[in-house]
Every structure is written in structure tokens, then in C-alpha cells.
Write an enzyme that holds these catalytic residues in place. Structure first.
Site, PDB file in Angstrom:
ATOM      1  N   GLY A  27      18.353  68.725  54.645  1.00  0.00           N
ATOM      2  CA  GLY A  27      19.064  69.862  55.241  1.00  0.00           C
ATOM      3  C   GLY A  27      20.255  69.402  56.056  1.00  0.00           C
ATOM      4  N   ALA A  28      20.970  68.394  55.531  1.00  0.00           N
ATOM      5  CA  ALA A  28      22.029  67.746  56.315  1.00  0.00           C
ATOM      6  C   ALA A  28      23.345  68.508  56.282  1.00  0.00           C
ATOM      7  CB  ALA A  28      22.247  66.323  55.790  1.00  0.00           C
ATOM      8  N   ASN A  29      23.412  69.590  55.518  1.00  0.00           N
ATOM      9  CA  ASN A  29      24.679  70.315  55.409  1.00  0.00           C
ATOM     10  C   ASN A  29      24.880  71.331  56.525  1.00  0.00           C
ATOM     11  OD1 ASN A  29      22.498  71.646  53.708  1.00  0.00           O
ATOM     12  ND2 ASN A  29      23.944  73.319  53.920  1.00  0.00           N
ATOM     13  N   GLY A  31      23.703  73.033  60.666  1.00  0.00           N
ATOM     14  CA  GLY A  31      22.980  73.056  61.932  1.00  0.00           C
ATOM     15  C   GLY A  31      22.609  71.702  62.514  1.00  0.00           C
ATOM     16  N   GLY A  33      20.665  69.348  61.348  1.00  0.00           N
ATOM     17  CA  GLY A  33      20.737  68.241  60.386  1.00  0.00           C
ATOM     18  C   GLY A  33      22.143  67.700  60.242  1.00  0.00           C
ATOM     19  N   SER A 156       8.723  73.000  65.941  1.00  0.00           N
ATOM     20  CA  SER A 156       9.367  74.027  66.763  1.00  0.00           C
ATOM     21  C   SER A 156       8.421  74.417  67.882  1.00  0.00           C
ATOM     22  CB  SER A 156       9.663  75.270  65.927  1.00  0.00           C
ATOM     23  OG  SER A 156      10.021  76.349  66.770  1.00  0.00           O
ATOM     24  N   TYR A 187       5.665  80.628  59.593  1.00  0.00           N
ATOM     25  CA  TYR A 187       6.573  79.628  60.178  1.00  0.00           C
ATOM     26  C   TYR A 187       5.833  78.829  61.256  1.00  0.00           C
ATOM     27  CZ  TYR A 187      10.571  77.641  62.681  1.00  0.00           C
ATOM     28  OH  TYR A 187      11.454  76.773  63.292  1.00  0.00           O
TER      29      TYR A 187
HETATM   30  N1  LIG Z   1      17.552  76.772  65.177  1.00  0.00           N
HETATM   31  C1  LIG Z   1      16.584  76.662  66.076  1.00  0.00           C
HETATM   32  O1  LIG Z   1      16.679  77.204  67.197  1.00  0.00           O
HETATM   33  C2  LIG Z   1      15.344  75.876  65.792  1.00  0.00           C
HETATM   34  C3  LIG Z   1      14.301  75.903  66.718  1.00  0.00           C
HETATM   35  C4  LIG Z   1      13.161  75.155  66.459  1.00  0.00           C
HETATM   36  C5  LIG Z   1      13.069  74.401  65.305  1.00  0.00           C
HETATM   37  N2  LIG Z   1      14.101  74.403  64.409  1.00  0.00           N
HETATM   38  C6  LIG Z   1      13.964  73.593  63.197  1.00  0.00           C
HETATM   39  O2  LIG Z   1      15.103  72.766  63.046  1.00  0.00           O
HETATM   40  C7  LIG Z   1      15.302  72.463  61.667  1.00  0.00           C
HETATM   41  C8  LIG Z   1      16.769  72.624  61.328  1.00  0.00           C
HETATM   42  O3  LIG Z   1      17.102  73.996  61.395  1.00  0.00           O
HETATM   43  P1  LIG Z   1      18.542  74.534  61.795  1.00  0.00           P
HETATM   44  O4  LIG Z   1      18.370  75.304  63.031  1.00  0.00           O
HETATM   45  O5  LIG Z   1      19.544  73.453  61.755  1.00  0.00           O
HETATM   46  O6  LIG Z   1      18.772  75.606  60.605  1.00  0.00           O
HETATM   47  P2  LIG Z   1      19.874  75.755  59.459  1.00  0.00           P
HETATM   48  O7  LIG Z   1      21.240  75.638  60.012  1.00  0.00           O
HETATM   49  O8  LIG Z   1      19.507  77.012  58.737  1.00  0.00           O
HETATM   50  O9  LIG Z   1      19.575  74.510  58.494  1.00  0.00           O
HETATM   51  C9  LIG Z   1      18.446  74.493  57.682  1.00  0.00           C
HETATM   52  C10 LIG Z   1      18.675  73.501  56.554  1.00  0.00           C
HETATM   53  O10 LIG Z   1      17.499  73.496  55.722  1.00  0.00           O
HETATM   54  C11 LIG Z   1      17.939  73.564  54.376  1.00  0.00           C
HETATM   55  N3  LIG Z   1      16.945  74.096  53.450  1.00  0.00           N
HETATM   56  C12 LIG Z   1      16.414  75.330  53.405  1.00  0.00           C
HETATM   57  N4  LIG Z   1      15.628  75.453  52.315  1.00  0.00           N
HETATM   58  C13 LIG Z   1      15.674  74.258  51.664  1.00  0.00           C
HETATM   59  C14 LIG Z   1      15.101  73.764  50.484  1.00  0.00           C
HETATM   60  N5  LIG Z   1      14.344  74.541  49.688  1.00  0.00           N
HETATM   61  N6  LIG Z   1      15.354  72.492  50.121  1.00  0.00           N
HETATM   62  C15 LIG Z   1      16.159  71.699  50.877  1.00  0.00           C
HETATM   63  N7  LIG Z   1      16.754  72.123  51.995  1.00  0.00           N
HETATM   64  C16 LIG Z   1      16.517  73.392  52.391  1.00  0.00           C
HETATM   65  C17 LIG Z   1      19.159  74.467  54.427  1.00  0.00           C
HETATM   66  O11 LIG Z   1      19.905  74.379  53.240  1.00  0.00           O
HETATM   67  P3  LIG Z   1      20.867  75.615  52.759  1.00  0.00           P
HETATM   68  O12 LIG Z   1      22.069  75.562  53.652  1.00  0.00           O
HETATM   69  O13 LIG Z   1      21.137  75.292  51.344  1.00  0.00           O
HETATM   70  O14 LIG Z   1      20.056  76.866  52.943  1.00  0.00           O
HETATM   71  C18 LIG Z   1      19.863  73.888  55.655  1.00  0.00           C
HETATM   72  O15 LIG Z   1      20.569  72.749  55.302  1.00  0.00           O
HETATM   73  C19 LIG Z   1      14.361  73.384  60.889  1.00  0.00           C
HETATM   74  O16 LIG Z   1      13.231  72.639  60.468  1.00  0.00           O
HETATM   75  C20 LIG Z   1      13.933  74.414  61.924  1.00  0.00           C
HETATM   76  O17 LIG Z   1      12.652  74.943  61.675  1.00  0.00           O
HETATM   77  C21 LIG Z   1      15.234  75.128  64.619  1.00  0.00           C
END
Ligand SMILES: NC(=O)c1ccc[n+]([C@@H]2O[C@H](COP(=O)([O-])OP(=O)(O)OC[C@H]3O[C@@H](n4cnc5c(N)ncnc54)[C@H](OP(=O)(O)O)[C@@H]3O)[C@@H](O)[C@H]2O)c1
Length: 323
Positions: A27-29, A31, A33, A156, A187
Site C-alpha cells: 500500500g505504498a502509493n 497515505g 505507506g 489500529s 475492521y
Molecule cells: N488512517 C488512519 O487514521 C488509520 C488509523 C489506524 C490504522 N490505520 C491503518 O494504516 C494503514 C494505512 O492506511 P492509510 O491510512 O494510509 O490508508 P490509505 O491512504 O487508504 O492507504 C491504504 C493502502 O492500502 C492499499 N490497499 C487496499 N486494498 C488493497 C489490496 N487489495 N491489495 C493491496 N493494497 C491494497 C491501497 O491501495 P489503493 O490506493 O489501490 O486502494 C492504499 O495504497 C492501514 O492498514 C490502516 O488500517 C490507519
């Protein structure tokens, strides 16, 4: 919550020379990552950006121009176990070391409609846990050969639930075949699974030089809250206009805990532990000083017996033979 409350990685850690080191970030593209990747590349590392949409990875990586390190975008769809196998096989063909694996990708299905991965797992649980489980197991030998090396699993604060409702993994129904789907519950359960898996890995890998951690990154202003029903979207828009500036963090801030686990000298003495960036739910800030490992408030996320049973069941469910 403003920037001053974010627990930053110490400067020496963020100045380490990572030239010749190889990392995978899923998910490096987007947020957290993307910002984790940017920092590793900035320090000279080589990052394999494991992306569901490689074009989005290439587009995001344009912003690394001028940084010391390097990257390669490779396709990985965690909702398809064959894609996970193909990714691992290609990585193992092309690379002879792996210093860190960041299992970062995730999603929260906000629609309350059951969606499944290609292999029949519920989508949120399948991507966050089972896809990463298979990926990690397939790369374990190389991680061992590259030791000291590290595995970071994004969990999380949502895994904690509330004192009246503590999420737990349902070992009798890991594929969500008999339960009603309430999506945030899924989740939360997936994030308990990530914590348990980090614990089990740390236990299993003790003495190998490979360490494992689970992480809560704070509340990131990422793309995480896209989608959902009309009601959910209206609520999120209202929150963005009101409380978001006070309770959320930039993605750079939210990458700090992952980077601490991946790079700091202190982290290996806490293998298997849950590291939390600040959260409005964790009032006692002191418990996270000096590296921020903390005891999860959820007893279901601290039970090694459940962790072992989860891993045992996962081998069968993803079609892996245990050595
Ligand atoms: N945001 C928060 O406040 C928060 C809080 C607690 C925990 N987290 C955790 O932090 C991590 C990163 O989340 P983020 O906040 O950076 O969200 P994000 O910006 O939505 O990034 C999520 C990443 O996961 C990828 N992904 C989704 N489905 C996938 C699949 N089937 N195969 C491969 N990659 C996939 C997405 O790819 P696409 O762009 O192609 O969809 C995107 O690159 C997650 O595990 C999340 O649960 C986030």
C-alpha cells in the site's frame, strides 16, 4: 490533536544510512505507506512499493525525485492469494535480501455490504490479515537470511473497542460464513488479528534476528475514509469541516511509529509488542514515552494461545504447509 502531540522518531534514527538496505511496503502509493516509503528512500534505502494499482504507485513515486535512495513498483493485490504468491516469487527471483517488510495496506469497508476476496475471505479481513499472512510466510526464509530484519504490521486503535465490547478473532468463523456483517466490527477484528500475528511471529522467530511489531499510526489524513454509504460520507464531510484539524495527523506524522519500529535501535528489545502513536483514546501519554510500546487495553489482543491457534488455522486457510 496538533503536531506537538505527535511522538516523532528521534533524529539519529531518521539519519541512519540505509544504502544497500531493501524494504517492502504494501500500500505504498497512498497515505501512511507512501510517507513511510518516502522516508526510507530519503535515507538511501531501496523500497519495493507493493501496490494494488502499479500506475498509482508510479505516479506517487514521482515525488521521490532527487532523494538518495531508489524504488521499484511491483503489483500486489492482497485480495487475491495468487497475486500474493506471484509477487513473492518475483521478489525472491530478483532480490537476495530483505531488511524490512511493512504490512501496511488496508481498508475498512464502510458500506455494510459483504464483499469477498477472490479466495472467499471477507474483504477487509482478507486484505489486512490473510493476504499479509501469506506474504510474510512466503518471505520468512529471506528475512531470516537477511537478519537482523524486521516485520511491521499496521493495526489500529480500533482493535481496542470499548470496555463493554472488546473485539476478538472468531476462530470458529474466520471466513465470515455464519456471522452477520457489521463492517467496522470486521475492521476491528482484523486489527486484533494483526496484533496477535505480530506476537506469534516474535515468539516463533526468537533467536533468529527477525523481529515483529504491530502499530497504531494515529489518525491519519490519508485516503482511508473514502467511500461508504451516503450517511457515512455526510458524517465524514462534517467531521472534516469541524474536528479533523484538531484530532487528525498528517501522513508524515502517522508514518513515525512504523519508522520507529523499522529503524530504531530500541525496537528489537520489544519484539512482539504493540506500538501506539498517540490517540484520543489513550489518555496516559507517559505509557508511550521512549519508544511507545504499550499494553493493549484489549485482553483478546494479548492472548498467545489464541495467536497460535489463529496462525495454525491460517496456514490451512491460505493453503500453506507448515514445516
Ligand atoms: N488512517 C488512519 O487514521 C488509520 C488509523 C489506524 C490504522 N490505520 C491503518 O494504516 C494503514 C494505512 O492506511 P492509510 O491510512 O494510509 O490508508 P490509505 O491512504 O487508504 O492507504 C491504504 C493502502 O492500502 C492499499 N490497499 C487496499 N486494498 C488493497 C489490496 N487489495 N491489495 C493491496 N493494497 C491494497 C491501497 O491501495 P489503493 O490506493 O489501490 O486502494 C492504499 O495504497 C492501514 O492498514 C490502516 O488500517 C490507519
Amino acid at each position: 490533536m496538533s503536531r506537538k502531540n505527535v511522538l516523532w522518531v528521534d533524529e539519529a534514527t531518521l539519519a541512519k544510512d540505509l544504502r544497500s538496505r531493501v524494504y517492502i511496503v504494501t500500500g505504498a502509493n497512498s497515505g501512511v505507506g507512501l510517507e513511510t516509503t518516502r522516508q526510507l528512500v530519503k535515507q538511501g534505502g531501496h523500497v519495493v512499493m507493493a501496490c494494488r494499482r502499479p500506475d498509482a504507485g508510479e505516479e506517487a513515486a514521482k515525488s521521490f525525485a532527487g532523494l538518495d535512495g531508489s524504488y521499484e513498483v511491483m503489483r500486489l493485490d492482497l485480495a487475491d492469494l495468487q497475486s500474493v504468491r506471484d509477487f513473492a516469487a518475483e521478489f525472491l527471483r530478483n532480490y537476495d535480501r530483505l531488511d524490512g517488510l511493512v504490512c501496511n495496506a488496508g481498508l475498512a469497508n464502510l458500506t455494510n455490504e459483504l464483499e469477498r476476496t477472490k479466495d472467499g475471505f471477507e474483504l477487509t479481513f482478507g486484505v489486512s490479515y490473510f493476504g499479509h499472512f501469506l506474504l510474510t510466510e512466503l518471505l520468512l526464509d529471506l528475512l531470516k537470511a537477511s537478519a537482523p530484519s524486521r516485520i511491521v504490521l499496521l493495526s489500529s486503535v480500533a482493535h481496542a473497542g470499548s470496555p463493554r465490547n472488546r473485539p476478538r478473532v472468531h476462530l470458529d468463523d474466520l471466513k465470515y460464513e455464519t456471522r452477520e456483517v457489521k463492517n467496522l466490527a470486521i475492521y476491528n477484528e482484523a486489527k486484533v488479528a494483526n496484533i496477535l500475528y505480530a506476537m506469534e511471529l516474535a515468539d516463533r522467530l526468537e533467536g533468529t534476528g527477525v523481529t515483529a511489531y504491530s502499530v497504531h499510526p494515529g489518525w491519519a489524513r490519508s485516503n482511508f475514509d473514502k467511500g461508504g454509504s451516503l450517511g457515512v460520507r455526510v458524517m465524514l464531510t462534517l467531521m472534516k469541516l469541524t474536528v479533523y484539524p484538531f484530532v487528525t495527523d498528517s501522513n508524515e506524522e502517522s508514518a513515525q511509529t512504523t519508522l520507529h519500529c523499522l529503524l530504531s535501535d530500541d525496537a528489537p528489545s520489544h519484539s512482539g509488542e504493540y506500538f501506539s502513536q498517540h490517540s484520543v483514546l489513550y489518555r496516559d501519554k507517559e505509557c508511550r514515552r521512549g519508544g511507545w510500546p504499550m499494553e493493549s487495553p484489549n485482553p483478546n489482543a494479548r492472548d498467545m494461545e489464541t495467536a497460535r491457534k489463529l496462525v495454525e488455522a491460517s496456514y490451512g486457510l491460505v493453503g500453506l504447509e507448515r514445516e
